[in-house]
Scaffold this motif. Structure first.
Motif, PDB file in Angstrom:
ATOM      1  N   LEU A  48       0.979  -1.087   0.168  1.00 20.01           N
ATOM      2  CA  LEU A  48       0.105   0.010   0.025  1.00 20.01           C
ATOM      3  C   LEU A  48       1.036   1.199   0.076  1.00 20.01           C
ATOM      4  CD1 LEU A  48      -2.908  -0.985   2.499  1.00 20.01           C
ATOM      5  CD2 LEU A  48      -2.936  -0.641   0.031  1.00 20.01           C
ATOM      6  N   ALA A  49       1.795   1.174   0.903  1.00 19.37           N
ATOM      7  CA  ALA A  49       2.780   2.419   0.695  1.00 19.37           C
ATOM      8  C   ALA A  49       3.377   2.654  -0.464  1.00 19.37           C
ATOM      9  CB  ALA A  49       3.703   2.406   2.022  1.00 19.37           C
ATOM     10  N   ALA A  50       3.999   1.553  -1.164  1.00 19.97           N
ATOM     11  CA  ALA A  50       4.608   1.745  -2.556  1.00 19.97           C
ATOM     12  C   ALA A  50       3.807   2.347  -3.604  1.00 19.97           C
ATOM     13  CB  ALA A  50       5.034   0.390  -2.850  1.00 19.97           C
ATOM     14  N   GLY A  51       2.226   1.805  -3.346  1.00 21.41           N
ATOM     15  CA  GLY A  51       1.310   2.006  -4.370  1.00 21.41           C
ATOM     16  C   GLY A  51       0.884   3.678  -4.470  1.00 21.41           C
ATOM     17  N   VAL A  52       0.772   4.186  -3.048  1.00 25.50           N
ATOM     18  CA  VAL A  52       0.688   5.556  -2.474  1.00 25.50           C
ATOM     19  C   VAL A  52       1.821   6.512  -3.123  1.00 25.50           C
ATOM     20  CG1 VAL A  52       0.154   7.197  -0.682  1.00 25.50           C
ATOM     21  CG2 VAL A  52      -0.984   5.255  -0.632  1.00 25.50           C
ATOM     22  N   GLY A  53       2.902   5.984  -2.791  1.00 25.94           N
ATOM     23  CA  GLY A  53       4.258   6.763  -3.356  1.00 25.94           C
ATOM     24  C   GLY A  53       4.421   6.872  -4.769  1.00 25.94           C
ATOM     25  N   TRP A  54       4.095   5.573  -5.449  1.00 26.50           N
ATOM     26  CA  TRP A  54       3.962   5.711  -6.917  1.00 26.50           C
ATOM     27  C   TRP A  54       2.883   6.745  -7.270  1.00 26.50           C
ATOM     28  CZ3 TRP A  54       2.476   0.913 -10.165  1.00 26.50           C
ATOM     29  CH2 TRP A  54       2.371   1.109 -11.670  1.00 26.50           C
ATOM     30  N   TYR A  55       1.600   6.772  -6.854  1.00 29.19           N
ATOM     31  CA  TYR A  55       0.642   7.508  -7.261  1.00 29.19           C
ATOM     32  C   TYR A  55       0.977   8.891  -7.312  1.00 29.19           C
ATOM     33  CZ  TYR A  55      -3.916   9.649  -6.993  1.00 29.19           C
ATOM     34  OH  TYR A  55      -5.006  10.791  -7.167  1.00 29.19           O
ATOM     35  N   ARG A  56       1.621   9.304  -5.851  1.00 27.48           N
ATOM     36  CA  ARG A  56       1.937  10.618  -5.901  1.00 27.48           C
ATOM     37  C   ARG A  56       3.077  11.108  -6.206  1.00 27.48           C
ATOM     38  NH1 ARG A  56      -1.623  14.195  -3.555  1.00 27.48           N
ATOM     39  NH2 ARG A  56       0.003  14.993  -2.353  1.00 27.48           N
ATOM     40  N   GLY A  57       4.104  10.106  -6.628  1.00 29.30           N
ATOM     41  CA  GLY A  57       5.538  10.652  -6.907  1.00 29.30           C
ATOM     42  C   GLY A  57       5.574  10.661  -8.321  1.00 29.30           C
ATOM     43  N   HIS A  58       5.026   9.896  -9.336  1.00 29.35           N
ATOM     44  CA  HIS A  58       4.935   9.588 -10.492  1.00 29.35           C
ATOM     45  C   HIS A  58       3.896   9.469 -11.009  1.00 29.35           C
ATOM     46  CE1 HIS A  58       6.971   8.880 -14.456  1.00 29.35           C
ATOM     47  NE2 HIS A  58       8.064   9.238 -13.866  1.00 29.35           N
ATOM     48  N   PRO A  59       2.941  10.588 -11.335  1.00 29.09           N
ATOM     49  CA  PRO A  59       1.500  10.565 -11.870  1.00 29.09           C
ATOM     50  C   PRO A  59       1.482  10.016 -13.249  1.00 29.09           C
ATOM     51  CG  PRO A  59       1.976  12.581 -10.752  1.00 29.09           C
ATOM     52  CD  PRO A  59       3.341  12.028 -10.778  1.00 29.09           C
ATOM     53  N   GLU A  60       2.393  10.390 -14.008  1.00 30.37           N
ATOM     54  CA  GLU A  60       2.372  10.019 -15.600  1.00 30.37           C
ATOM     55  C   GLU A  60       2.378   8.458 -15.580  1.00 30.37           C
ATOM     56  OE1 GLU A  60       4.882  10.892 -19.630  1.00 30.37           O
ATOM     57  OE2 GLU A  60       5.199  12.032 -17.845  1.00 30.37           O
ATOM     58  N   SER A  61       3.376   7.766 -15.210  1.00 29.84           N
ATOM     59  CA  SER A  61       3.631   6.448 -15.102  1.00 29.84           C
ATOM     60  C   SER A  61       2.249   5.721 -14.607  1.00 29.84           C
ATOM     61  CB  SER A  61       4.755   5.712 -14.561  1.00 29.84           C
ATOM     62  OG  SER A  61       4.924   6.182 -13.337  1.00 29.84           O
ATOM     63  N   TRP A  62       2.051   6.105 -13.182  1.00 36.64           N
ATOM     64  CA  TRP A  62       0.871   5.833 -12.685  1.00 36.64           C
ATOM     65  C   TRP A  62      -0.363   5.612 -13.518  1.00 36.64           C
ATOM     66  CZ3 TRP A  62      -0.667   3.284  -8.175  1.00 36.64           C
ATOM     67  CH2 TRP A  62      -1.983   3.079  -7.939  1.00 36.64           C
ATOM     68  N   ASP A  63      -0.824   6.757 -14.207  1.00 36.68           N
ATOM     69  CA  ASP A  63      -1.828   6.938 -15.228  1.00 36.68           C
ATOM     70  C   ASP A  63      -1.902   6.058 -16.150  1.00 36.68           C
ATOM     71  OD1 ASP A  63      -2.899   8.817 -13.536  1.00 36.68           O
ATOM     72  OD2 ASP A  63      -2.266  10.476 -14.481  1.00 36.68           O
ATOM     73  N   ARG A  64      -0.587   5.769 -16.929  1.00 39.31           N
ATOM     74  CA  ARG A  64      -0.576   4.809 -17.935  1.00 39.31           C
ATOM     75  C   ARG A  64      -0.382   3.488 -17.591  1.00 39.31           C
ATOM     76  NH1 ARG A  64       4.151   6.763 -18.829  1.00 39.31           N
ATOM     77  NH2 ARG A  64       5.475   4.853 -18.167  1.00 39.31           N
TER      78      ARG A  64
END
Length: 451
Positions: A48-64
């Motif tokens: 969960l922490a990794a997911g939140v960090g990914w979502y907040r830290g690199h929105p472009e790759s998260w959205d893709r």
């Protein structure tokens, strides 16, 4: 006496076999909590922490990468639309089920998977029942849209017995698309993949210009010239370097007159229009002789043999309802250009407002056809091809509003399925940049309409 049907436990076992994750993941979590609760809790918290960090830290790759999968998971299993009982009701309401004549057992088309590449659109892959055809689903597209509470449902043939339903739940294009920067060097331009805008799936809308003819249809204010400007912006460094030459026919004498400084040939009056079109055909004939003398079978863009692009801002004024001498002159050359110029380094970009058979008798010679907002349902099939409106190209239902300019439909070449797209918007500064980048010396230019 009626026949017995398969037991419910076997149906449950079949469902579990098709969706092993719904059995394996809960089982693994349960076993982990029982055997090692601290370790399992730590792993879950870390994920969960990794997911939140990914979502907040690199929105472009998260959205893709992540967002489409999570949206698909939510729409498949957390909303009732595609769950078994509701899906069966939808299929029954749209008459897309079969009933066994002896047992009375109901067979329902099965959902294979769902993809959701954008927040507004999802693609539902469905396995057809024996005896069903994609045409039955195309005819039921409007009923499906109503049953699924969607704005539009398109039907795409994927492979035998499998179709994809493109379900548009809201307008995917809510913001104006800004055109990319014009490349500084001609080497950076790829005319086999010209960026035009975006698709309803959130991907780039690109199309080849070399060896192709484009037809762009749409009512007044639909944004037809957005597609033309995007193509010409891609060509700007090539125009400057003498690798592309523009032949512009502008009977309306309005928007495209900004191209005068960079045109090889330009025409507004009837006599000049005929001369430019016939001159384009003469250029193609000369190119044919050059290729024959060089023993070449294919066109290669160079300064000696540049790509010649004929831009016709209003085909109707040239081929349909213009002056008879203009119409006769244009109709004598245009079919030859459309049928032969692609192999000789000639491309045509034609725009029109009223797509009827009298105006575009050579429709099928245009390899890329774009239908923006039109005023009649018949215009959709006239531009894109037979039955394209029934398959989901509802261009006549696009609202007549400035916020929808540039929105329309194209047909995918492989699947022959209509896809909603939007062209980027070029304002006056973008057009001025095009003219500035494409500017080049005029000493070599002579003839009608040339500067």
């Amino acid at each position: 006496m009626g026949k017995r049907v398969q037991g419910w436990e076997w149906r449950v076992a079949g469902w579990a076999a098709r969706h092993p994750g719904f059995v394996a993941v809960p089982a693994a979590l349960t076993a982990g909590v029982v055997e090692a609760p601290v370790v399992t809790g730590g792993v879950v918290a870390g994920v969960l922490a990794a997911g939140v960090g990914w979502y907040r830290g690199h929105p472009e790759s998260w959205d893709r990468v992540a967002a489409p999968r999570l949206r698909a998971l939510r729409r498949r299993w957390l909303s009732r639309t595609y769950l078994g009982p509701w899906w069966q009701r939808v299929m029954e309401a749209c008459n897309l089920i079969t009933v066994h004549r002896v047992t009375g057992a109901i067979s329902v088309p099965r959902i294979i998977r769902i993809r959701s590449h954008s927040p507004s659109t999802e693609t539902v892959y469905v396995r057809l029942l024996l005896g069903q055809t994609p045409k039955q689903w195309e005819e039921a597209a409007e009923a499906l849209a109503a049953a699924l509470r969607a704005e539009r449902v398109g039907v795409e043939r994927v492979r035998p017995q499998v179709i994809a339903l493109v379900v548009q739940r809201s307008e995917p294009f809510t913001e104006v698309i800004v055109p990319p920067e014009i490349p500084a060097d001609a080497e950076a331009v790829d005319l086999s993949r010209v960026y035009l805008g975006e698709t309803e799936h959130g991907t780039d809308w690109c199309a080849p210009l070399v060896g192709q003819h484009w037809l762009i249809a749409g009512a007044t204010g639909s944004g037809k010239n957005s597609v033309t400007w995007m193509a010409l912006r891609a060509c700007a460094p090539l125009i400057r370097d003498g690798l592309v030459r523009l032949h512009v026919v502008n009977p309306k004498g309005t928007e495209l007159n900004a191209l005068r400084p960079v045109c090889y040939r330009y025409a507004e009056s009837d006599g000049d229009i005929v001369e430019v079109i016939q001159g384009f055909w003469e250029t193609m004939q000369a190119r044919k002789r050059v290729l024959a003398e060089q023993g070449r079978r294919t066109f290669v863009m160079s300064r000696e043999t540049p790509l010649d692009v004929l831009v016709v801002d209003e085909l109707g004024a040239v081929t349909g309802y213009g002056d008879r001498s203009l119409t006769r002159g244009a109709q004598a050359a245009l079919p030859l250009i459309l049928s032969q110029a692609r192999a000789l380094g000639g491309s045509v970009i034609g725009a029109l407002q009223e797509p009827t058979k009298d105006v575009i008798p050579q429709r099928d010679l245009f390899s890329l056809r774009v239908c923006l907002r039109v005023t009649s349902a018949a215009h959709v099939d006239m531009v894109l091809g037979e039955d394209m409106r029934r398959r989901g190209a509802l261009a006549d239902e696009i609202p007549n509003d400035t916020s929808t300019a540039g929105i329309g439909f194209v047909v995918r070449q492989r699947s022959r399925t209509p896809m909603r797209v939007r062209a980027a918007y070029c304002d006056d500064s973008d057009i001025a940049e095009l003219v500035r980048v494409a500017g080049w010396p005029v000493s070599e230019l002579t003839g009608v309409g040339q500067r």
